[in-house]
Design a protein around this motif. Structure first.
Motif, PDB file in Angstrom:
ATOM      1  N   ILE A  21      48.265  34.949  38.772  1.00  0.00           N
ATOM      2  CA  ILE A  21      48.340  35.967  39.811  1.00  0.00           C
ATOM      3  C   ILE A  21      47.897  37.293  39.194  1.00  0.00           C
ATOM      4  N   PHE A  22      46.700  37.750  39.596  1.00  0.00           N
ATOM      5  CA  PHE A  22      46.145  38.999  39.085  1.00  0.00           C
ATOM      6  C   PHE A  22      46.472  40.106  40.086  1.00  0.00           C
ATOM      7  N   VAL A  23      47.073  41.195  39.593  1.00  0.00           N
ATOM      8  CA  VAL A  23      47.496  42.278  40.473  1.00  0.00           C
ATOM      9  C   VAL A  23      47.006  43.614  39.921  1.00  0.00           C
ATOM     10  N   ASN A  24      47.096  44.644  40.779  1.00  0.00           N
ATOM     11  CA  ASN A  24      46.819  46.020  40.364  1.00  0.00           C
ATOM     12  C   ASN A  24      45.392  46.176  39.841  1.00  0.00           C
ATOM     13  N   GLY A  25      44.441  45.604  40.551  1.00  0.00           N
ATOM     14  CA  GLY A  25      43.040  45.703  40.149  1.00  0.00           C
ATOM     15  C   GLY A  25      42.194  46.394  41.199  1.00  0.00           C
ATOM     16  N   THR A  26      40.993  46.762  40.800  1.00  0.00           N
ATOM     17  CA  THR A  26      39.956  47.215  41.738  1.00  0.00           C
ATOM     18  C   THR A  26      38.880  46.134  41.707  1.00  0.00           C
ATOM     19  N   ILE A  27      38.982  45.197  42.638  1.00  0.00           N
ATOM     20  CA  ILE A  27      38.204  43.956  42.574  1.00  0.00           C
ATOM     21  C   ILE A  27      37.061  44.007  43.580  1.00  0.00           C
ATOM     22  N   ALA A  54      44.161  42.178  44.445  1.00  0.00           N
ATOM     23  CA  ALA A  54      44.864  41.060  43.805  1.00  0.00           C
ATOM     24  C   ALA A  54      44.133  39.763  44.108  1.00  0.00           C
ATOM     25  N   MET A  55      44.350  38.772  43.260  1.00  0.00           N
ATOM     26  CA  MET A  55      43.813  37.433  43.515  1.00  0.00           C
ATOM     27  C   MET A  55      44.664  36.398  42.796  1.00  0.00           C
ATOM     28  N   ILE A  56      44.639  35.221  43.348  1.00  0.00           N
ATOM     29  CA  ILE A  56      45.395  34.094  42.785  1.00  0.00           C
ATOM     30  C   ILE A  56      44.403  33.009  42.402  1.00  0.00           C
ATOM     31  N   ILE A  57      44.591  32.467  41.215  1.00  0.00           N
ATOM     32  CA  ILE A  57      43.719  31.403  40.706  1.00  0.00           C
ATOM     33  C   ILE A  57      44.561  30.148  40.516  1.00  0.00           C
ATOM     34  N   GLU A  67      51.961  32.773  36.350  1.00  0.00           N
ATOM     35  CA  GLU A  67      51.737  33.845  35.387  1.00  0.00           C
ATOM     36  C   GLU A  67      51.155  35.051  36.112  1.00  0.00           C
ATOM     37  N   VAL A  68      51.765  36.219  35.915  1.00  0.00           N
ATOM     38  CA  VAL A  68      51.286  37.452  36.531  1.00  0.00           C
ATOM     39  C   VAL A  68      50.525  38.265  35.491  1.00  0.00           C
ATOM     40  N   ILE A  69      49.293  38.645  35.817  1.00  0.00           N
ATOM     41  CA  ILE A  69      48.443  39.444  34.919  1.00  0.00           C
ATOM     42  C   ILE A  69      48.194  40.789  35.588  1.00  0.00           C
ATOM     43  N   ASP A  70      48.607  41.870  34.923  1.00  0.00           N
ATOM     44  CA  ASP A  70      48.420  43.220  35.434  1.00  0.00           C
ATOM     45  C   ASP A  70      47.048  43.729  34.988  1.00  0.00           C
TER      46      ASP A  70
END
Length: 555
Positions: free
Chosen positions: A6-12, A24-27, A47-50
């Motif tokens: 779980i990727f959070v707090n990004g500019t995607i 955010a995105m989930i893989i 797993e959360v990735i900031d």
């Protein structure tokens, strides 16, 4: 790996027009499971990735390069700044290599551009003989369409004043009819059987090193567009490298000039055309003309200055091409080669790649392709035209109408402006690579590097090409036509989503549900910095299939 990442707090930036920006995105299992606004995250555990606000883009897809050549060339003399700025510097580099390895062993180099040398001319056999006369020397020009060799190399290949020019090539000669050591287009093939072959074990080691470099540049997929020198089937080399850790996805194209005689025995038919494989056979490659910087691209208007050559067209007989002045460049492949390549691709459903830089070469290839009904399955373009430097409006329109893709290289103008100016002048250079016009007409257009075939010390780096695309200013400040400048979002799409589309990669180029989780984390937002600073951005992390394969973030 946890079931979910779980990727959070990004500019995607996703390259997906339906959902261009996310936080955010989930893989899951190496693919994008969900992507969107952080407040809309679905409930899941993992797993959360900031991302700490960093900019994320899809992995770059380099739709036209030569990875095996690049991996090999990195071991050879780089004939370019900062170390080599003159023929005298080049001679010293050759002497140093000769001293290190002894007599009789090939000395090879790559990347020279005569306009970047102090003497403003190509090196010749006499220059190289002064540096080394007891070992063969071969230098590849930046465009990879011209070689310069010394007298020993000419003798090994049996090239003399009596050797005729091959169809589609020229043995450059001095005023007395003696070869100068400069071999253009197919004339370079006369040397190929005598060049030392890289051993497979060394090729694999070189590829593994290159894979690390590509990952550090955010490149997650590439097309190998073939090797002019080698008729080898390179898929086993890539497959072994992949077993040892090479991670990029690779689509390989077979150079038809090498394989035309094999017919149905061509290796790509051996179950290798499955595009879901990491390494797959994509199709055939034809060389239609040469390079603009080398003045061999087949143009509608003549190059500026002395042509330094003669008529190479072969008339309308053996080549099937009309007579023309060498001042316009010349065609390289024959009509028979075009027809046999089309027959093969139609029979086996594979893509045909056609190299064409000059206006006449582009028109020749597009016109012939337009006579066919698309033969590939699904969204894969049946024909892609490479480089497309100076297309006519008619060629652009017809390509759009028939679903023909273009793949071009913004790094060329950025790195080779001196040669383009010398050959075309300041006004014509502004009309080269009219990417905005191509897009406005609806042509599928992808970006790439053609590495190592350009005058840049790290030719695979996508960022200088993106900088040119949005500024239309070369590295030396040359105005390359601001009317064809793109915004950065469009430019990134052309190096991700659209390059994947042109090459026929499935599930790549976007951060979208179901697509592979291939992406790069950047040091700064490429969309917020000044375009002139785009090449100063660094890739901090690169993920392929959800696995971090490159990490420059200090723990």
């Amino acid at each position: 790996m946890a079931e979910y990442q779980i990727f959070v707090n990004g500019t995607i930036f996703t390259s997906d027009d339906d959902n261009p920006w996310a936080q955010a995105m989930i893989i899951r299992d190496g693919r994008i499971f969900w992507v969107g606004r952080e407040e809309s995250l679905p409930p899941c555990r993992g797993e959360v990735i900031d991302l700490k606000g960093k900019c994320v883009i899809p992995g770059f897809v380099d739709a036209h390069m030569h990875p095996l050549m690049l991996a090999d060339f990195r071991k050879k003399i780089a004939v370019m700044p900062p170390k080599i700025r003159s023929i005298r510097d080049l001679q010293e580099a050759v002497r140093s290599r000769r001293k290190a390895q002894g007599p009789g062993r090939w000395i090879q180099g790559w990347g020279y551009d005569e306009q970047a040398l102090a003497e403003k001319r190509s090196p010749n056999r006499y220059d190289l003989d002064q540096a080394c006369s007891d070992a063969p020397v071969c230098l590849m020009r930046s465009c990879a369409h011209i070689r310069c060799v010394n007298s020993m190399a000419l003798a090994l290949a049996g090239i003399s004043r009596d050797t005729p020019d091959p169809i589609g090539g020229e043995i450059e000669r001095d005023e007395n009819g003696e070869p100068t050591g400069v071999l253009k287009e197919t004339a370079g093939n006369l040397l190929a059987p005598f060049l030392p072959a890289e051993q497979p074990g060394q090729q694999i080691d070189n590829l593994l090193e290159l894979g690390e470099l590509l990952a550090s540049q955010g490149i997650t997929a590439v097309c190998d567009m073939g090797n002019l020198d080698s008729p080898d089937d390179n898929i086993p080399i890539y497959e072994e490298a992949a077993r040892r850790g090479f991670r990029q996805k690779v689509g390989l194209y077979y150079m038809w000039s090498h394989f035309a005689g094999q017919g149905d025995a061509l290796p790509l038919l051996d179950g290798r055309m499955d595009r879901s494989r990491q390494i797959f056979a994509a199709g055939l490659k034809l060389i239609g003309d040469g390079s603009v910087s080398g003045r061999t691209a087949w143009m509608e208007e003549p190059y500026l200055g002395p042509s330094g050559g003669r008529d190479l067209s072969g008339g309308s007989g053996s080549s099937g091409s009309p007579d023309l002045s060498v001042g316009y460049g010349f065609p390289v492949c024959t009509d028979d080669q075009i027809e046999s390549a089309i027959r093969f691709c139609k029979s086996h459903g594979c893509q045909l790649s056609m190299h064409a830089m000059g206006t006449r070469a582009i028109a020749r290839m597009v016109d012939r392709a337009c006579r066919e009904t698309p033969w590939t399955e699904g969204p894969v373009p049946y024909v892609r035209i490479e480089h497309v430097t100076a297309p006519s409006e008619e060629s652009i329109r017809r390509a759009a109408d028939h679903g023909i893709a273009f793949v071009t290289q913004p790094i060329f103008l950025y790195a080779e402006s001196a040669s383009y100016l010398a050959g075309l002048g300041p006004e014509r250079i502004k009309t080269c690579y009219p990417v905005k016009k191509i897009l406005e007409n609806g042509v599928t257009l992808g970006f790439s590097s053609d590495a190592p075939a350009t005058f840049w010390a790290v030719p695979s780096d996508p960022l200088p090409g993106l900088k040119l695309a949005v500024t239309r200013r070369a590295a030396d400040g040359t105005d390359c036509g601001s009317c064809q400048a793109l915004d950065m979002e469009t430019a990134v799409k052309l190096y991700t989503r659209e390059s994947a589309k042109a090459a026929g990669f499935s599930g790549l180029g976007m951060l979208k549900e179901g697509y592979r989780a291939d992406f790069a984390v950047l040091s700064e937002s490429i969309f917020s910095v000044s375009p002139e600073q785009a090449d100063e951005i660094r890739v901090l992390q690169t993920y392929m299939d959800g696995i971090c394969v490159y990490n420059a973030i200090e723990k």
